[in-house]
Scaffold this motif. Structure first.
Motif, PDB file in Angstrom:
ATOM      1  N   GLN A  17       0.742  -0.896   0.181  1.00 34.40           N
ATOM      2  CA  GLN A  17       0.032   0.084   0.079  1.00 34.40           C
ATOM      3  C   GLN A  17       0.492   1.656  -0.067  1.00 34.40           C
ATOM      4  OE1 GLN A  17      -2.696  -0.791   3.649  1.00 34.40           O
ATOM      5  NE2 GLN A  17      -4.097  -1.728   2.457  1.00 34.40           N
ATOM      6  N   ASN A  18       2.188   0.824   0.986  1.00 30.25           N
ATOM      7  CA  ASN A  18       2.909   2.588   0.992  1.00 30.25           C
ATOM      8  C   ASN A  18       3.662   2.389  -0.869  1.00 30.25           C
ATOM      9  OD1 ASN A  18       4.379   4.738   2.255  1.00 30.25           O
ATOM     10  ND2 ASN A  18       6.002   2.820   2.878  1.00 30.25           N
ATOM     11  N   GLU A  19       3.826   1.785  -1.206  1.00 27.69           N
ATOM     12  CA  GLU A  19       4.496   1.458  -2.607  1.00 27.69           C
ATOM     13  C   GLU A  19       3.106   2.223  -3.407  1.00 27.69           C
ATOM     14  OE1 GLU A  19       8.005   1.333  -3.739  1.00 27.69           O
ATOM     15  OE2 GLU A  19       8.433   1.687  -1.428  1.00 27.69           O
ATOM     16  N   GLU A  20       2.147   1.591  -2.939  1.00 28.55           N
ATOM     17  CA  GLU A  20       1.417   2.109  -4.494  1.00 28.55           C
ATOM     18  C   GLU A  20       1.070   4.162  -3.932  1.00 28.55           C
ATOM     19  OE1 GLU A  20      -1.951  -0.555  -3.398  1.00 28.55           O
ATOM     20  OE2 GLU A  20      -1.276  -2.065  -4.175  1.00 28.55           O
ATOM     21  N   LEU A  21       0.481   3.976  -3.048  1.00 25.94           N
ATOM     22  CA  LEU A  21       0.288   5.675  -2.207  1.00 25.94           C
ATOM     23  C   LEU A  21       1.657   6.615  -2.688  1.00 25.94           C
ATOM     24  CD1 LEU A  21      -1.010   5.218   1.208  1.00 25.94           C
ATOM     25  CD2 LEU A  21      -1.811   5.508  -1.292  1.00 25.94           C
ATOM     26  N   ARG A  22       3.051   5.818  -2.853  1.00 21.69           N
ATOM     27  CA  ARG A  22       4.504   6.668  -3.226  1.00 21.69           C
ATOM     28  C   ARG A  22       3.816   6.890  -5.090  1.00 21.69           C
ATOM     29  NH1 ARG A  22       8.545   6.882   0.658  1.00 21.69           N
ATOM     30  NH2 ARG A  22       8.887   5.677   2.239  1.00 21.69           N
ATOM     31  N   ALA A  23       3.422   5.824  -5.647  1.00 27.05           N
ATOM     32  CA  ALA A  23       3.939   5.782  -6.475  1.00 27.05           C
ATOM     33  C   ALA A  23       2.610   7.386  -7.342  1.00 27.05           C
ATOM     34  CB  ALA A  23       3.412   4.934  -7.819  1.00 27.05           C
ATOM     35  N   ARG A  24       1.032   6.955  -6.462  1.00 27.95           N
ATOM     36  CA  ARG A  24       0.279   7.716  -6.472  1.00 27.95           C
ATOM     37  C   ARG A  24       0.881   9.232  -6.223  1.00 27.95           C
ATOM     38  NH1 ARG A  24      -4.870   5.563  -3.786  1.00 27.95           N
ATOM     39  NH2 ARG A  24      -5.876   7.684  -4.368  1.00 27.95           N
ATOM     40  N   ILE A  25       1.813   9.485  -5.499  1.00 25.49           N
ATOM     41  CA  ILE A  25       1.717  10.635  -5.133  1.00 25.49           C
ATOM     42  C   ILE A  25       3.448  11.176  -6.240  1.00 25.49           C
ATOM     43  CG2 ILE A  25       3.731  12.527  -3.565  1.00 25.49           C
ATOM     44  CD1 ILE A  25       2.295  10.891  -1.352  1.00 25.49           C
ATOM     45  N   GLU A  26       3.562  10.644  -6.718  1.00 30.19           N
ATOM     46  CA  GLU A  26       4.964  10.968  -7.953  1.00 30.19           C
ATOM     47  C   GLU A  26       4.099  10.912  -9.371  1.00 30.19           C
ATOM     48  OE1 GLU A  26       8.423   8.736 -10.847  1.00 30.19           O
ATOM     49  OE2 GLU A  26       7.934   8.456  -8.061  1.00 30.19           O
ATOM     50  N   GLN A  27       3.135  10.253  -9.914  1.00 29.65           N
ATOM     51  CA  GLN A  27       2.443  10.490 -10.813  1.00 29.65           C
ATOM     52  C   GLN A  27       1.127  12.224 -10.336  1.00 29.65           C
ATOM     53  OE1 GLN A  27      -0.618   8.279 -10.858  1.00 29.65           O
ATOM     54  NE2 GLN A  27      -0.950   8.903 -13.308  1.00 29.65           N
ATOM     55  N   THR A  29       2.352  14.349  -8.551  1.00 28.58           N
ATOM     56  CA  THR A  29       3.058  15.593  -8.383  1.00 28.58           C
ATOM     57  C   THR A  29       3.398  16.172 -10.182  1.00 28.58           C
ATOM     58  OG1 THR A  29       4.033  14.895  -6.453  1.00 28.58           O
ATOM     59  CG2 THR A  29       5.798  16.163  -7.837  1.00 28.58           C
ATOM     60  N   VAL A  30       3.853  15.188 -11.130  1.00 28.91           N
ATOM     61  CA  VAL A  30       3.874  15.534 -12.429  1.00 28.91           C
ATOM     62  C   VAL A  30       3.234  15.719 -12.975  1.00 28.91           C
ATOM     63  CG1 VAL A  30       4.419  14.047 -14.460  1.00 28.91           C
ATOM     64  CG2 VAL A  30       5.872  13.228 -12.839  1.00 28.91           C
ATOM     65  N   ILE A  31       1.335  15.467 -12.584  1.00 27.41           N
ATOM     66  CA  ILE A  31       0.343  16.470 -13.500  1.00 27.41           C
ATOM     67  C   ILE A  31       0.073  17.761 -12.400  1.00 27.41           C
ATOM     68  CG2 ILE A  31      -2.163  15.779 -12.650  1.00 27.41           C
ATOM     69  CD1 ILE A  31      -2.515  13.245 -13.516  1.00 27.41           C
ATOM     70  N   THR A  32       0.424  17.744 -11.788  1.00 29.42           N
ATOM     71  CA  THR A  32       0.209  19.442 -10.928  1.00 29.42           C
ATOM     72  C   THR A  32       1.128  20.315 -11.654  1.00 29.42           C
ATOM     73  OG1 THR A  32       0.178  18.688  -8.609  1.00 29.42           O
ATOM     74  CG2 THR A  32       0.942  20.470  -8.882  1.00 29.42           C
ATOM     75  N   GLN A  34       3.058  19.827 -14.741  1.00 25.32           N
ATOM     76  CA  GLN A  34       1.941  19.998 -15.965  1.00 25.32           C
ATOM     77  C   GLN A  34       0.977  20.885 -15.854  1.00 25.32           C
ATOM     78  OE1 GLN A  34       1.057  16.275 -17.497  1.00 25.32           O
ATOM     79  NE2 GLN A  34       2.774  15.467 -18.165  1.00 25.32           N
ATOM     80  N   LEU A  35       0.486  20.616 -14.912  1.00 28.00           N
ATOM     81  CA  LEU A  35      -0.777  21.918 -15.188  1.00 28.00           C
ATOM     82  C   LEU A  35      -0.368  23.341 -14.872  1.00 28.00           C
ATOM     83  CD1 LEU A  35      -3.645  19.708 -13.244  1.00 28.00           C
ATOM     84  CD2 LEU A  35      -3.877  20.542 -15.562  1.00 28.00           C
ATOM     85  N   SER A  36       0.392  23.076 -14.143  1.00 28.65           N
ATOM     86  CA  SER A  36       1.134  24.906 -13.449  1.00 28.65           C
ATOM     87  C   SER A  36       1.532  25.297 -14.719  1.00 28.65           C
ATOM     88  CB  SER A  36       2.398  24.881 -12.960  1.00 28.65           C
ATOM     89  OG  SER A  36       1.713  24.539 -11.412  1.00 28.65           O
ATOM     90  N   GLU A  37       2.812  24.552 -15.726  1.00 30.67           N
ATOM     91  CA  GLU A  37       3.114  25.385 -16.885  1.00 30.67           C
ATOM     92  C   GLU A  37       2.057  25.178 -17.749  1.00 30.67           C
ATOM     93  OE1 GLU A  37       5.988  22.478 -18.447  1.00 30.67           O
ATOM     94  OE2 GLU A  37       7.028  22.511 -16.547  1.00 30.67           O
ATOM     95  N   GLU A  38       1.567  24.741 -18.111  1.00 26.80           N
ATOM     96  CA  GLU A  38       0.109  24.823 -18.754  1.00 26.80           C
ATOM     97  C   GLU A  38      -1.095  26.211 -18.045  1.00 26.80           C
ATOM     98  OE1 GLU A  38      -4.244  23.035 -20.833  1.00 26.80           O
ATOM     99  OE2 GLU A  38      -2.230  21.677 -19.713  1.00 26.80           O
ATOM    100  N   ASN A  39      -0.881  26.384 -16.799  1.00 25.96           N
ATOM    101  CA  ASN A  39      -1.922  27.640 -16.931  1.00 25.96           C
ATOM    102  C   ASN A  39      -0.948  28.768 -16.599  1.00 25.96           C
ATOM    103  OD1 ASN A  39      -3.984  29.026 -15.155  1.00 25.96           O
ATOM    104  ND2 ASN A  39      -2.885  28.264 -12.967  1.00 25.96           N
ATOM    105  N   ALA A  40      -0.060  29.053 -16.367  1.00 21.52           N
ATOM    106  CA  ALA A  40       0.831  29.769 -16.738  1.00 21.52           C
ATOM    107  C   ALA A  40       1.080  30.350 -17.836  1.00 21.52           C
ATOM    108  CB  ALA A  40       3.364  29.554 -16.153  1.00 21.52           C
ATOM    109  N   ASN A  41       1.059  29.355 -19.599  1.00 17.50           N
ATOM    110  CA  ASN A  41       0.940  29.732 -20.611  1.00 17.50           C
ATOM    111  C   ASN A  41      -0.466  30.208 -20.724  1.00 17.50           C
ATOM    112  OD1 ASN A  41       3.104  28.546 -21.543  1.00 17.50           O
ATOM    113  ND2 ASN A  41       2.457  26.400 -21.938  1.00 17.50           N
ATOM    114  N   LEU A  42      -0.795  29.946 -20.391  1.00 17.36           N
ATOM    115  CA  LEU A  42      -2.870  30.003 -20.722  1.00 17.36           C
ATOM    116  C   LEU A  42      -2.671  31.574 -20.219  1.00 17.36           C
ATOM    117  CD1 LEU A  42      -4.855  27.494 -19.424  1.00 17.36           C
ATOM    118  CD2 LEU A  42      -5.120  28.505 -21.966  1.00 17.36           C
ATOM    119  N   GLN A  43      -2.472  32.014 -18.785  1.00 13.99           N
ATOM    120  CA  GLN A  43      -2.019  33.440 -18.730  1.00 13.99           C
ATOM    121  C   GLN A  43      -1.319  34.437 -18.969  1.00 13.99           C
ATOM    122  OE1 GLN A  43      -0.402  32.833 -14.546  1.00 13.99           O
ATOM    123  NE2 GLN A  43      -2.690  32.657 -13.415  1.00 13.99           N
TER     124      GLN A  43
END
Length: 104
Positions: A17-27, A29-32, A34-43
Motif C-alpha cells: 500500500q505504501n508503494e502504491e501511495l508513493r507511485a500515486r504521489i509521484e504521478q 506531482t508530475v500532473i501538478t 504540467q498543469l502549473s506550466e499550462e496555467n502559466a501559458n494560459l495566463q
C-alpha cells in the motif's frame, strides 16, 4: 508463531500500500507540474489578449475621433455608419483554440 505470520502478512500488505501511495504521489506531482506550466501559458496568453484588446480599443477610438473631426471640417455630411460595418470584424473566433498546450 501464528501471530508472527499474521503480522508479517500485514507488514507486507502495508508495504505494498505504501508503494502504491508513493507511485500515486509521484504521478500527481508530475500532473501538478504540467498543469502549473499550462496555467502559466494560459495566463501569458490572456495577458497578450488583454493588451491586444486595449490596443484595438485605442485604435478604434482614434479612428472614430478622426472620422468625427473629418466630418466637422467637411462641408458634405456623410450618412452615419455603424461601427460593425465600418470595421467588418468581430472578436469572437480567434482565441483560446490556438493556445499551446503541453503533452501529457
Amino acid at each position: 508463531v501464528e501471530k508472527n505470520l499474521k503480522l508479517e502478512e500485514k507488514i507486507t500488505m502495508l508495504q505494498q500500500q505504501n508503494e502504491e501511495l508513493r507511485a500515486r504521489i509521484e504521478q500527481n506531482t508530475v500532473i501538478t507540474r504540467q498543469l502549473s506550466e499550462e496555467n502559466a501559458n494560459l495566463q501569458e496568453y490572456v495577458e497578450k489578449e488583454v493588451e491586444e484588446k486595449k490596443k484595438l480599443s485605442r485604435t478604434n477610438e482614434e479612428l472614430l475621433w478622426k472620422l468625427q473631426e473629418g466630418d466637422a471640417m467637411s462641408p458634405i455630411k456623410l450618412p452615419p455608419t455603424s461601427s460593425t460595418s465600418f470595421y467588418g470584424c468581430s472578436s469572437g473566433n480567434s482565441s483560446p483554440a490556438k493556445v499551446r498546450t503541453l503533452r501529457r
